[in-house]
Design a protein around this motif. Sequence first.
Motif: not given
Length: 156
Positions: A75-83
């Motif tokens: 299971t891979l979970t990704a999210s944007v940490n900072r833009a």
Amino acid sequence: MAKAKKVSESIVTMTELVLPHHTNQLGNLLGGQLMHWIDICAALSSSKHSQRVCVTASVDRIDFHHPIKLGDVVTLTASVNRAFKTSMEVGVKVTAESLKDGKVVHTNTAYLTFVSVDENGKPVETFEIEPETDDEKRRYEEALLRRKNRLIYRSP
């Protein structure tokens, strides 16, 4: 861009089954296969955030803490940490679950930088990101430190 988006709006979860063609002679997931899945998951997260096609600009170090075995569910979970202006740092957490015993192990964490691009492949501004939870705020702050280090070591 005026609008800011929440970190939660960028979350992407992928699930993969490790099959024989994904493994080496020891029955472990090939590192390159895992990096491919990480890149796809992170690309989807950055595109979800920016509402644009995003391209990989850099991949930070990837450490392999535990082997992932044939038959495991990854299971891979990704999210944007900072833009930033046109780029985004995306964090990806990887876990492996053995279907034999139900044990779940955190195997990898990776940080990637993506750039949102227009129809001609030129960088364009992206949305700001709004961290809400303590964990999101911590990752937001740490992303700035990692970016500073990336810029220091970036080749001219």
